[in-house]
Design a protein around this motif. Structure first.
Motif, PDB file in Angstrom:
ATOM      1  N   VAL A 211       0.575  -1.302   0.130  1.00  0.00           N
ATOM      2  CA  VAL A 211      -0.090  -0.066  -0.040  1.00  0.00           C
ATOM      3  C   VAL A 211       0.887   1.204  -0.024  1.00  0.00           C
ATOM      4  O   VAL A 211       1.282   1.657   1.011  1.00  0.00           O
ATOM      5  CB  VAL A 211      -0.909   0.089   1.114  1.00  0.00           C
ATOM      6  N   PRO A 212       1.201   1.888  -1.140  1.00  0.00           N
ATOM      7  CA  PRO A 212       2.150   2.712  -1.123  1.00  0.00           C
ATOM      8  C   PRO A 212       1.681   4.186  -0.901  1.00  0.00           C
ATOM      9  O   PRO A 212       0.493   4.507  -1.161  1.00  0.00           O
ATOM     10  CB  PRO A 212       2.746   2.927  -2.568  1.00  0.00           C
ATOM     11  N   VAL A 213       2.541   4.977  -0.085  1.00  0.00           N
ATOM     12  CA  VAL A 213       2.129   6.422   0.174  1.00  0.00           C
ATOM     13  C   VAL A 213       3.242   7.184  -0.346  1.00  0.00           C
ATOM     14  O   VAL A 213       4.303   6.567  -0.729  1.00  0.00           O
ATOM     15  CB  VAL A 213       1.865   6.558   1.731  1.00  0.00           C
ATOM     16  N   HIS A 214       3.567   8.542  -0.102  1.00  0.00           N
ATOM     17  CA  HIS A 214       4.470   9.222  -0.554  1.00  0.00           C
ATOM     18  C   HIS A 214       4.669   9.483  -1.984  1.00  0.00           C
ATOM     19  O   HIS A 214       5.787   9.433  -2.481  1.00  0.00           O
ATOM     20  CB  HIS A 214       5.598   8.931   0.429  1.00  0.00           C
ATOM     21  N   THR A 215       3.773   9.293  -2.479  1.00  0.00           N
ATOM     22  CA  THR A 215       3.602   9.338  -4.034  1.00  0.00           C
ATOM     23  C   THR A 215       3.089  10.491  -4.667  1.00  0.00           C
ATOM     24  O   THR A 215       3.167  10.692  -5.977  1.00  0.00           O
ATOM     25  CB  THR A 215       3.213   7.902  -4.800  1.00  0.00           C
ATOM     26  N   ASP A 216       2.655  11.374  -3.993  1.00  0.00           N
ATOM     27  CA  ASP A 216       1.778  12.630  -4.629  1.00  0.00           C
ATOM     28  C   ASP A 216       2.036  14.041  -3.666  1.00  0.00           C
ATOM     29  O   ASP A 216       2.390  13.753  -2.759  1.00  0.00           O
ATOM     30  CB  ASP A 216       0.231  12.249  -4.603  1.00  0.00           C
ATOM     31  N   GLY A 217       1.628  15.011  -4.390  1.00  0.00           N
ATOM     32  CA  GLY A 217       1.610  16.237  -3.722  1.00  0.00           C
ATOM     33  C   GLY A 217       2.743  17.237  -3.646  1.00  0.00           C
ATOM     34  O   GLY A 217       2.711  18.249  -3.479  1.00  0.00           O
ATOM     35  N   TRP A 218       3.753  16.719  -3.936  1.00  0.00           N
ATOM     36  CA  TRP A 218       5.034  17.597  -4.037  1.00  0.00           C
ATOM     37  C   TRP A 218       5.852  17.571  -5.448  1.00  0.00           C
ATOM     38  O   TRP A 218       5.954  16.501  -5.997  1.00  0.00           O
ATOM     39  CB  TRP A 218       6.286  17.034  -3.043  1.00  0.00           C
ATOM     40  N   ALA A 219       6.607  18.806  -5.812  1.00  0.00           N
ATOM     41  CA  ALA A 219       7.095  18.766  -7.104  1.00  0.00           C
ATOM     42  C   ALA A 219       8.260  17.836  -7.078  1.00  0.00           C
ATOM     43  O   ALA A 219       8.728  17.335  -8.271  1.00  0.00           O
ATOM     44  CB  ALA A 219       7.509  20.287  -7.338  1.00  0.00           C
ATOM     45  N   HIS A 220       8.852  17.666  -6.083  1.00  0.00           N
ATOM     46  CA  HIS A 220      10.289  16.738  -6.126  1.00  0.00           C
ATOM     47  C   HIS A 220      10.022  15.111  -5.917  1.00  0.00           C
ATOM     48  O   HIS A 220      10.856  14.461  -6.341  1.00  0.00           O
ATOM     49  CB  HIS A 220      11.199  17.381  -4.798  1.00  0.00           C
ATOM     50  N   PHE A 221       8.815  14.826  -6.218  1.00  0.00           N
ATOM     51  CA  PHE A 221       8.275  13.635  -6.228  1.00  0.00           C
ATOM     52  C   PHE A 221       8.348  13.196  -7.800  1.00  0.00           C
ATOM     53  O   PHE A 221       7.830  13.662  -8.573  1.00  0.00           O
ATOM     54  CB  PHE A 221       7.069  13.149  -5.765  1.00  0.00           C
ATOM     55  N   ARG A 222       9.379  12.288  -8.048  1.00  0.00           N
ATOM     56  CA  ARG A 222       9.817  11.927  -9.643  1.00  0.00           C
ATOM     57  C   ARG A 222       8.747  10.824 -10.258  1.00  0.00           C
ATOM     58  O   ARG A 222       8.731  10.702 -11.513  1.00  0.00           O
ATOM     59  CB  ARG A 222      11.165  11.755  -9.863  1.00  0.00           C
TER      60      ARG A 222
END
Length: 254
Positions: A211-222
């Motif tokens: 169940v992934p998190v930390h994949t959205d919402g910020w420009a530095h997420f590639r």
């Protein structure tokens, strides 16, 4: 055992397990720019739920306290009202108050209405080998309910490395929440799991629901959840991947 997970945005998720309500890295600020000592971060989207919407929780699982994409201004305010804040040893010293510091493999117990939940801090490395002086200390968490049921692993901000592999060797987790997104700021390397790291994690936890998190919402997420979906489906184990819709309480069968 079933657990319910609500993705709030970025690394922030509400985990409900055996009557306990836990919140990962609280980020409730509106979109905008965040200046860190060496880099500016840009938040693109706001949270799916407000801090008020989350309600009362039993503990905050704070992987680290030094980066705005894991603990922003509203998140710091949220900590003040939390019953317990579990984080790194260095972070607890900086935050003070109700923050409790844990080295990897140290444990504590939450109790509620006769129930018990063991929380064990786990190793995390916020980037490639050698990044530690720049990134600071980070921890993940394993949640073990007292009733029959498999543990849940929350990776915190980490890439795939021997520490994550050791978690898989020690705990037969049924649900894994990897902090993905391939975050990249100051160099041509990522600071959280990319698709390859997430795949390695899925293989290490051989039959866990991912169940992934930390994949959205910020420009530095590639990378985002669609990259994970394409990779998992191509390799033939897409059925193990659960992509959460922000703000929707989702029951996960471990």
């Amino acid at each position: 055992m079933t657990i319910t997970i609500t993705l709030i945005g970025g690394p922030t998720a509400l985990i409900e397990i055996d009557g306990f309500r836990l919140l990962t890295d609280p980020t409730f600020d509106a979109p905008g720019d965040y200046q860190l000592p060496h880099v500016k971060l840009e938040k693109l989207t706001g949270p799916a739920l407000s801090a008020r919407d989350v309600g009362e929780i039993d503990a905050v699982l704070l992987s680290h306290d030094q980066h705005s994409d894991n603990l922003d201004h509203s998140g710091r305010d949220f900590l003040k009202g939390a019953k317990r804040v579990l984080t790194t040893e260095a972070g607890a010293k900086r935050l003070g108050g109700n923050a409790e510091g844990f080295a990897p493999w140290a444990s504590t117990t939450l109790t509620k209405r006769g129930r018990m939940l063991t929380v064990t801090a786990t190793p995390a490395r916020h980037g490639p080998a050698g990044i530690e002086p720049l990134s600071g200390d980070v921890v993940g968490f394993v949640l073990e309910p007292a009733k029959p049921g498999r543990p849940v692993y929350v990776s915190g901000d980490t890439t795939w490395f021997d520490g994550v592999a050791e978690v898989a060797r020690r705990f037969d987790c049924g649900v894994v929440l990897p902090f993905a997104g391939a975050a990249q700021t100051r160099g041509p390397f990522h600071l959280t799991m990319d698709t390859n790291d997430t795949i390695e994690t899925a293989r290490a936890f051989a039959d866990a629901v991912i169940v992934p998190v930390h994949t959205d919402g910020w420009a530095h997420f590639r990378q985002d959840a669609s990259d994970l979906r394409a990779s998992f489906d191509t390799l033939g184990f897409g059925r193990r991947l659960r992509i959460l819709a922000p703000g929707v309480a989702t029951v996960i069968e471990a």
